[in-house]
Design a protein around this motif. Structure first.
Motif, mmCIF file in Angstrom:
data_model
loop_
_atom_site.group_PDB
_atom_site.id
_atom_site.type_symbol
_atom_site.label_atom_id
_atom_site.label_comp_id
_atom_site.label_asym_id
_atom_site.label_seq_id
_atom_site.Cartn_x
_atom_site.Cartn_y
_atom_site.Cartn_z
ATOM 1 N N GLU A 1 -1.344 6.557 8.025
ATOM 2 C CA GLU A 1 -1.254 6.057 8.985
ATOM 3 C C GLU A 1 -2.108 6.960 10.278
ATOM 4 O O GLU A 1 -3.189 7.687 9.735
ATOM 5 C CB GLU A 1 0.222 6.673 9.889
ATOM 6 N N GLY A 2 -3.641 5.266 10.416
ATOM 7 C CA GLY A 2 -4.092 5.712 10.764
ATOM 8 C C GLY A 2 -5.092 5.262 9.809
ATOM 9 O O GLY A 2 -6.442 5.417 10.136
ATOM 10 N N SER A 3 -5.174 4.776 9.102
ATOM 11 C CA SER A 3 -6.018 4.330 7.264
ATOM 12 C C SER A 3 -6.530 3.366 8.288
ATOM 13 O O SER A 3 -5.825 2.434 8.657
ATOM 14 C CB SER A 3 -5.546 4.747 6.127
ATOM 15 N N ILE A 4 -7.476 2.834 7.048
ATOM 16 C CA ILE A 4 -7.475 2.018 7.324
ATOM 17 C C ILE A 4 -8.535 1.055 5.900
ATOM 18 O O ILE A 4 -9.312 1.787 4.959
ATOM 19 C CB ILE A 4 -9.725 1.518 7.841
ATOM 20 N N LEU A 5 -7.606 0.381 5.231
ATOM 21 C CA LEU A 5 -8.502 -1.178 4.071
ATOM 22 C C LEU A 5 -9.205 -1.831 4.403
ATOM 23 O O LEU A 5 -9.283 -2.330 4.938
ATOM 24 C CB LEU A 5 -6.583 -1.427 3.593
ATOM 25 N N ASP A 6 -10.149 -1.462 3.532
ATOM 26 C CA ASP A 6 -11.656 -1.880 3.166
ATOM 27 C C ASP A 6 -12.048 -2.205 1.622
ATOM 28 O O ASP A 6 -11.699 -1.596 1.348
ATOM 29 C CB ASP A 6 -12.867 -0.806 3.963
ATOM 30 N N VAL B 1 4.288 -1.192 3.831
ATOM 31 C CA VAL B 1 4.606 0.261 3.201
ATOM 32 C C VAL B 1 5.533 0.837 3.522
ATOM 33 O O VAL B 1 6.863 0.531 5.024
ATOM 34 C CB VAL B 1 3.427 0.865 4.995
ATOM 35 N N ASP B 2 5.914 1.568 3.206
ATOM 36 C CA ASP B 2 7.660 2.062 2.986
ATOM 37 C C ASP B 2 7.699 3.538 3.775
ATOM 38 O O ASP B 2 6.197 3.711 3.886
ATOM 39 C CB ASP B 2 7.767 2.909 1.380
ATOM 40 N N PRO B 3 8.205 3.916 4.574
ATOM 41 C CA PRO B 3 8.504 4.916 5.039
ATOM 42 C C PRO B 3 7.637 6.289 4.404
ATOM 43 O O PRO B 3 6.805 7.411 5.442
ATOM 44 C CB PRO B 3 9.976 5.137 5.743
ATOM 45 N N LEU C 1 0.966 -1.006 0.119
ATOM 46 C CA LEU C 1 -0.157 -0.392 -0.030
ATOM 47 C C LEU C 1 0.459 1.356 0.134
ATOM 48 O O LEU C 1 1.815 1.063 0.909
ATOM 49 C CB LEU C 1 -1.028 -0.019 1.441
ATOM 50 N N PHE C 2 0.588 2.362 -0.834
ATOM 51 C CA PHE C 2 1.493 3.357 -1.201
ATOM 52 C C PHE C 2 1.094 4.398 -1.344
ATOM 53 O O PHE C 2 -0.404 4.585 -1.975
ATOM 54 C CB PHE C 2 2.911 3.160 -2.404
ATOM 55 N N VAL C 3 1.779 5.144 -1.288
ATOM 56 C CA VAL C 3 1.106 6.639 -1.938
ATOM 57 C C VAL C 3 1.929 7.588 -3.267
ATOM 58 O O VAL C 3 2.995 7.255 -2.993
ATOM 59 C CB VAL C 3 0.825 8.038 -0.258
ATOM 60 N N GLN C 4 1.574 8.016 -4.112
ATOM 61 C CA GLN C 4 2.136 8.757 -5.447
ATOM 62 C C GLN C 4 1.991 10.087 -5.329
ATOM 63 O O GLN C 4 0.473 9.936 -5.062
ATOM 64 C CB GLN C 4 2.228 7.888 -6.430
ATOM 65 N N ASP D 1 10.414 -4.924 1.379
ATOM 66 C CA ASP D 1 11.545 -4.120 0.997
ATOM 67 C C ASP D 1 12.444 -3.735 2.388
ATOM 68 O O ASP D 1 11.671 -3.860 3.620
ATOM 69 C CB ASP D 1 11.322 -2.884 0.686
ATOM 70 N N GLY D 2 13.920 -3.380 2.586
ATOM 71 C CA GLY D 2 13.963 -3.401 4.020
ATOM 72 C C GLY D 2 13.815 -2.443 5.221
ATOM 73 O O GLY D 2 13.867 -2.653 6.715
ATOM 74 N N ASP D 3 13.359 -1.318 4.245
ATOM 75 C CA ASP D 3 12.437 -0.322 5.498
ATOM 76 C C ASP D 3 11.151 0.279 5.803
ATOM 77 O O ASP D 3 10.299 0.437 6.388
ATOM 78 C CB ASP D 3 13.528 0.690 5.165
ATOM 79 N N ASP D 4 10.323 -1.339 5.151
ATOM 80 C CA ASP D 4 8.972 -1.137 5.062
ATOM 81 C C ASP D 4 8.808 -1.601 6.554
ATOM 82 O O ASP D 4 9.225 -2.007 6.950
ATOM 83 C CB ASP D 4 8.225 -2.221 3.863
ATOM 84 N N THR D 5 7.590 -0.938 7.083
ATOM 85 C CA THR D 5 7.017 -1.635 7.759
ATOM 86 C C THR D 5 5.546 -2.517 7.513
ATOM 87 O O THR D 5 4.898 -2.444 6.352
ATOM 88 C CB THR D 5 5.953 -0.468 8.487
ATOM 89 N N ILE D 6 5.131 -3.765 8.367
ATOM 90 C CA ILE D 6 4.291 -4.761 8.106
ATOM 91 C C ILE D 6 3.949 -5.102 9.019
ATOM 92 O O ILE D 6 3.691 -4.848 9.590
ATOM 93 C CB ILE D 6 6.047 -5.910 7.838
ATOM 94 N N TYR D 7 2.201 -5.245 8.236
ATOM 95 C CA TYR D 7 1.203 -5.207 9.101
ATOM 96 C C TYR D 7 0.795 -6.412 8.543
ATOM 97 O O TYR D 7 0.555 -6.906 7.354
ATOM 98 C CB TYR D 7 0.043 -3.912 8.662
#
Length: 124
Positions: free
Chosen positions: A90-95, A81-83, A45-48, A66-72
């Motif tokens: 942050e704080g989002s909900i994927l539905d 999710v990349d930094p 999940l990313f923002v562009q 990737d090495g710097d990803d946060t994994i949920y």
């Protein structure tokens, strides 16, 4: 749910992203249809940059984080999710929504201050 980073960061100090059970089920079905191992692969999940409001969401399957990803981990789905993206979502909900007018994944983002008319892009 557990939250990790590849570098072993503490789950309690990481920004949160939630995934509904329906979204996880749909993503896992798609992941498996692509022939990917749900134990290692996941949904990125990313923002562009893009869209009339300035930013848009993107999603794709990746073989591994990737090495710097946060994994949920939600309902057996791994989300990467990349930094740079994390600060916007942050704080989002994927539905996952299914209805007469639209079907697909939707991000409920509390950081959004405005969206374009079609709902495809946003500004924080």
């Amino acid at each position: 749910m557990s939250t990790d980073s590849v570098d072993g960061g503490d789950a309690e100090t990481r920004p949160q992203i939630e995934v509904t059970e329906e979204a996880a089920e749909q993503a896992l079905d798609l992941l498996e249809s692509e022939g990917l191992d749900a134990g290692e692969a996941g949904l990125r999940l990313f923002v562009q940059q893009g869209g009339c409001a300035g930013l848009s969401y993107g999603m794709r399957f990746d073989d591994a984080p990737d090495g710097d990803d946060t994994i949920y981990n939600h309902h057996e789905l791994r989300v990467f999710v990349d930094p740079a993206s994390l600060k916007y979502i942050e704080g989002s909900i994927l539905d996952y929504e299914s209805g007469l007018q639209a079907e697909g994944f939707h991000v409920e983002n509390p950081n959004v201050v405005s969206e374009c008319g079609c709902g495809e892009s946003f500004r924080t």
